[in-house]
Write a protein that holds these residues in place. Structure first.
Motif, PDB file in Angstrom:
ATOM      1  N   ILE A  30     -24.529  -4.693  51.621  1.00 16.28           N
ATOM      2  CA  ILE A  30     -23.167  -5.076  52.018  1.00 16.28           C
ATOM      3  C   ILE A  30     -23.128  -6.576  52.276  1.00 16.28           C
ATOM      4  O   ILE A  30     -24.109  -7.169  52.739  1.00 16.28           O
ATOM      5  CB  ILE A  30     -22.698  -4.273  53.261  1.00 16.28           C
ATOM      6  N   LYS A  31     -21.974  -7.168  51.916  1.00 13.10           N
ATOM      7  CA  LYS A  31     -21.729  -8.576  52.248  1.00 13.10           C
ATOM      8  C   LYS A  31     -20.992  -8.611  53.567  1.00 13.10           C
ATOM      9  O   LYS A  31     -19.958  -7.952  53.724  1.00 13.10           O
ATOM     10  CB  LYS A  31     -20.863  -9.230  51.169  1.00 13.10           C
ATOM     11  N   SER A  32     -21.506  -9.353  54.506  1.00 16.03           N
ATOM     12  CA  SER A  32     -20.931  -9.381  55.847  1.00 16.03           C
ATOM     13  C   SER A  32     -20.511 -10.812  56.192  1.00 16.03           C
ATOM     14  O   SER A  32     -21.355 -11.656  56.496  1.00 16.03           O
ATOM     15  CB  SER A  32     -21.996  -8.859  56.825  1.00 16.03           C
ATOM     16  N   PRO A  33     -19.208 -11.098  56.102  1.00 17.70           N
ATOM     17  CA  PRO A  33     -18.773 -12.483  56.315  1.00 17.70           C
ATOM     18  C   PRO A  33     -18.802 -12.885  57.789  1.00 17.70           C
ATOM     19  O   PRO A  33     -18.635 -12.043  58.672  1.00 17.70           O
ATOM     20  CB  PRO A  33     -17.321 -12.472  55.816  1.00 17.70           C
ATOM     21  N   ALA A  34     -19.054 -14.146  58.033  1.00 18.31           N
ATOM     22  CA  ALA A  34     -18.834 -14.723  59.370  1.00 18.31           C
ATOM     23  C   ALA A  34     -17.453 -15.362  59.350  1.00 18.31           C
ATOM     24  O   ALA A  34     -17.120 -16.098  58.421  1.00 18.31           O
ATOM     25  CB  ALA A  34     -19.903 -15.759  59.690  1.00 18.31           C
ATOM     26  N   VAL A  35     -16.664 -15.032  60.362  1.00 15.91           N
ATOM     27  CA  VAL A  35     -15.262 -15.441  60.349  1.00 15.91           C
ATOM     28  C   VAL A  35     -14.887 -16.060  61.693  1.00 15.91           C
ATOM     29  O   VAL A  35     -15.341 -15.603  62.744  1.00 15.91           O
ATOM     30  CB  VAL A  35     -14.358 -14.206  60.095  1.00 15.91           C
ATOM     31  N   ALA A 237       1.105  -3.631  64.223  1.00 15.05           N
ATOM     32  CA  ALA A 237       0.232  -4.783  63.969  1.00 15.05           C
ATOM     33  C   ALA A 237      -0.595  -4.627  62.700  1.00 15.05           C
ATOM     34  O   ALA A 237      -0.802  -3.528  62.190  1.00 15.05           O
ATOM     35  CB  ALA A 237      -0.714  -4.970  65.149  1.00 15.05           C
ATOM     36  N   GLN A 238      -1.067  -5.762  62.204  1.00 15.15           N
ATOM     37  CA  GLN A 238      -2.092  -5.786  61.160  1.00 15.15           C
ATOM     38  C   GLN A 238      -3.419  -6.078  61.833  1.00 15.15           C
ATOM     39  O   GLN A 238      -3.476  -6.867  62.763  1.00 15.15           O
ATOM     40  CB  GLN A 238      -1.839  -6.920  60.197  1.00 15.15           C
ATOM     41  N   LEU A 239      -4.470  -5.493  61.307  1.00 13.66           N
ATOM     42  CA  LEU A 239      -5.779  -5.664  61.930  1.00 13.66           C
ATOM     43  C   LEU A 239      -6.656  -6.623  61.142  1.00 13.66           C
ATOM     44  O   LEU A 239      -6.649  -6.609  59.911  1.00 13.66           O
ATOM     45  CB  LEU A 239      -6.488  -4.312  62.002  1.00 13.66           C
ATOM     46  N   LEU A 240      -7.398  -7.421  61.864  1.00 14.55           N
ATOM     47  CA  LEU A 240      -8.462  -8.220  61.249  1.00 14.55           C
ATOM     48  C   LEU A 240      -9.788  -7.721  61.815  1.00 14.55           C
ATOM     49  O   LEU A 240     -10.003  -7.746  63.031  1.00 14.55           O
ATOM     50  CB  LEU A 240      -8.284  -9.711  61.556  1.00 14.55           C
ATOM     51  N   PHE A 241     -10.661  -7.230  60.919  1.00 20.42           N
ATOM     52  CA  PHE A 241     -11.911  -6.615  61.363  1.00 20.42           C
ATOM     53  C   PHE A 241     -13.029  -7.650  61.496  1.00 20.42           C
ATOM     54  O   PHE A 241     -12.900  -8.778  61.030  1.00 20.42           O
ATOM     55  CB  PHE A 241     -12.292  -5.496  60.384  1.00 20.42           C
ATOM     56  N   GLY A 242     -14.141  -7.199  62.098  1.00 20.27           N
ATOM     57  CA  GLY A 242     -15.214  -8.137  62.432  1.00 20.27           C
ATOM     58  C   GLY A 242     -15.971  -8.704  61.241  1.00 20.27           C
ATOM     59  O   GLY A 242     -16.228  -9.915  61.174  1.00 20.27           O
ATOM     60  N   HIS A 243     -16.337  -7.850  60.293  1.00 18.55           N
ATOM     61  CA  HIS A 243     -17.191  -8.314  59.189  1.00 18.55           C
ATOM     62  C   HIS A 243     -16.801  -7.643  57.876  1.00 18.55           C
ATOM     63  O   HIS A 243     -17.605  -6.976  57.248  1.00 18.55           O
ATOM     64  CB  HIS A 243     -18.659  -8.004  59.490  1.00 18.55           C
ATOM     65  N   PHE A 245     -15.822  -8.187  54.203  1.00 16.83           N
ATOM     66  CA  PHE A 245     -15.763  -9.179  53.122  1.00 16.83           C
ATOM     67  C   PHE A 245     -14.553  -8.958  52.228  1.00 16.83           C
ATOM     68  O   PHE A 245     -13.865  -9.895  51.841  1.00 16.83           O
ATOM     69  CB  PHE A 245     -17.060  -9.117  52.297  1.00 16.83           C
ATOM     70  N   GLN A 246     -14.280  -7.681  51.923  1.00 16.94           N
ATOM     71  CA  GLN A 246     -13.152  -7.361  51.051  1.00 16.94           C
ATOM     72  C   GLN A 246     -11.830  -7.817  51.685  1.00 16.94           C
ATOM     73  O   GLN A 246     -10.958  -8.367  51.011  1.00 16.94           O
ATOM     74  CB  GLN A 246     -13.119  -5.857  50.812  1.00 16.94           C
ATOM     75  N   GLN A 247     -11.695  -7.604  52.978  1.00 16.68           N
ATOM     76  CA  GLN A 247     -10.465  -8.015  53.652  1.00 16.68           C
ATOM     77  C   GLN A 247     -10.278  -9.532  53.587  1.00 16.68           C
ATOM     78  O   GLN A 247      -9.161 -10.008  53.355  1.00 16.68           O
ATOM     79  CB  GLN A 247     -10.484  -7.560  55.113  1.00 16.68           C
ATOM     80  N   ILE A 248     -11.368 -10.258  53.771  1.00 20.19           N
ATOM     81  CA  ILE A 248     -11.259 -11.716  53.723  1.00 20.19           C
ATOM     82  C   ILE A 248     -10.805 -12.163  52.330  1.00 20.19           C
ATOM     83  O   ILE A 248      -9.962 -13.054  52.187  1.00 20.19           O
ATOM     84  CB  ILE A 248     -12.615 -12.370  54.103  1.00 20.19           C
ATOM     85  N   GLN A 249     -11.346 -11.493  51.292  1.00 20.71           N
ATOM     86  CA  GLN A 249     -10.921 -11.820  49.921  1.00 20.71           C
ATOM     87  C   GLN A 249      -9.447 -11.486  49.697  1.00 20.71           C
ATOM     88  O   GLN A 249      -8.715 -12.248  49.082  1.00 20.71           O
ATOM     89  CB  GLN A 249     -11.780 -11.057  48.916  1.00 20.71           C
ATOM     90  N   GLU A 250      -9.026 -10.320  50.239  1.00 18.74           N
ATOM     91  CA  GLU A 250      -7.618  -9.923  50.090  1.00 18.74           C
ATOM     92  C   GLU A 250      -6.685 -10.910  50.796  1.00 18.74           C
ATOM     93  O   GLU A 250      -5.659 -11.308  50.256  1.00 18.74           O
ATOM     94  CB  GLU A 250      -7.399  -8.527  50.673  1.00 18.74           C
ATOM     95  N   TRP A 251      -7.072 -11.275  52.009  1.00 20.43           N
ATOM     96  CA  TRP A 251      -6.231 -12.209  52.765  1.00 20.43           C
ATOM     97  C   TRP A 251      -6.183 -13.576  52.072  1.00 20.43           C
ATOM     98  O   TRP A 251      -5.157 -14.238  52.068  1.00 20.43           O
ATOM     99  CB  TRP A 251      -6.725 -12.340  54.223  1.00 20.43           C
ATOM    100  N   ALA A 252      -7.303 -13.975  51.481  1.00 20.21           N
ATOM    101  CA  ALA A 252      -7.340 -15.253  50.749  1.00 20.21           C
ATOM    102  C   ALA A 252      -6.406 -15.176  49.534  1.00 20.21           C
ATOM    103  O   ALA A 252      -5.649 -16.102  49.267  1.00 20.21           O
ATOM    104  CB  ALA A 252      -8.765 -15.578  50.311  1.00 20.21           C
ATOM    105  N   ALA A 253      -6.439 -14.018  48.821  1.00 24.92           N
ATOM    106  CA  ALA A 253      -5.604 -13.851  47.638  1.00 24.92           C
ATOM    107  C   ALA A 253      -4.121 -13.902  48.005  1.00 24.92           C
ATOM    108  O   ALA A 253      -3.285 -14.379  47.254  1.00 24.92           O
ATOM    109  CB  ALA A 253      -5.946 -12.525  46.945  1.00 24.92           C
ATOM    110  N   LYS A 254      -3.791 -13.398  49.192  1.00 27.58           N
ATOM    111  CA  LYS A 254      -2.391 -13.414  49.639  1.00 27.58           C
ATOM    112  C   LYS A 254      -1.978 -14.776  50.167  1.00 27.58           C
ATOM    113  O   LYS A 254      -0.843 -14.968  50.601  1.00 27.58           O
ATOM    114  CB  LYS A 254      -2.207 -12.394  50.762  1.00 27.58           C
ATOM    115  N   GLY A 255      -2.926 -15.701  50.221  1.00 28.04           N
ATOM    116  CA  GLY A 255      -2.610 -17.025  50.733  1.00 28.04           C
ATOM    117  C   GLY A 255      -2.608 -17.084  52.251  1.00 28.04           C
ATOM    118  O   GLY A 255      -2.106 -18.041  52.846  1.00 28.04           O
TER     119      GLY A 255
END
Ligand SMILES: [Zn+2]
Length: 258
Positions: A30-35, A237-243, A245-255
């Protein structure tokens, strides 16, 4: 004018998925981003939530951490701020969700700034961090990452509002006190951050408890999960999870990530 939120992607760790969540396949990685989040708030100033890993991880992290959770990409919080035209001196307050290495390692970039005298954590997590590192059982805490020159912690025990649109909630899961944020924005509605009490969207949707050795029981995970689900509904609400990677990519794609 409301607050402006930027999600700062600070690189990632890569390791077998079972070390993050309970998972059968021991080979799957798994890819685990630091955010981190930068919140530019009209009355509170520039607030930073978490600080990610640091370039000196090879020297500062324990062999176990480097082996179990290798950092394969590192963008320091200082570099991420520079990309926004900011320096550590521009930050007014730092909130650390919990003092584990992958959230606290960038704190040292703030030594000598006003922000290092204004570091907000939960009292329970700060006590756990100090107890762990001074009894020789640091777990995911490393003393040199948070025992810094001039550091002053402010602590909270319970849910706290810093402004009418900026709330903190203390979660008793993962560590004895992990701070999540409630951010009521004009542009993107209400955002809830869970930090590491819930690592990923899959873990949240399917109720997959954490793996590895950090979490002692799964009871706390499920109690907290229920609470966050209730909050999500009540606050729409919308949730931002701890780690995630897919969510970070999705949020980046949405700008949503600049
Ligand atoms: Zn983490």
């Amino acid at each position: 004018m409301g607050m402006k939120i930027s999600v700062l992607y600070l690189g990632r760790m890569e390791f077998p998925k079972f070390r993050l969540v309970q998972w059968e396949d021991e080979e799957e990685m798994i890819k685990s981003p630091a955010v981190a989040l930068l919140i530019q708030h009209p009355t509170l100033g520039n607030i930073l939530y978490d600080t990610g890993n640091c370039h000196e991880h090879q020297e500062l992290y324990t062999p176990d951490m480097l082996h179990n959770y290798p950092v394969v990409e590192c963008i320091s919080v200082k570099e991420a701020l520079a990309a926004k035209g900011l320096t550590p001196d521009d930050i007014d307050q730092i909130i650390i969700s919990h003092l584990h290495f992958d959230h606290a390692a960038g704190l040292k970039d703030f030594v000598g700034t006003k922000a290092i005298r204004n570091v907000l954590v939960s009292e329970a997590d700060l006590k756990e961090a100090w107890f762990s590192v001074t009894t020789g059982n640091g777990g995911a805490y490393i003393r040199s990452l948070f025992d810094l020159e001039g550091i002053r912690f402010k602590t909270i025990n319970e849910d706290t509002w810093l402004a009418e649109d900026f709330g903190l909630f203390v979660q008793k899961s993962h560590t004895p006190g992990v701070i999540g944020l409630i951010l009521k924005t004009e542009k993107s509605g209400t955002i809830l951050t869970t930090s590491d009490t819930i690592y990923t969207r899959d873990s949240y949707d399917q109720g997959i408890p954490p793996g590895g050795t950090i979490n002692k029981t799964t009871d706390e995970f499920f109690d907290n999960l229920e609470r966050v689900k209730k909050m999500e509904k009540e606050l729409d609400a919308q949730l931002l999870f701890g780690h995630d990677f897919q969510q970070i990519q999705e949020w980046a794609a949405k700008g949503w990530i600049e």
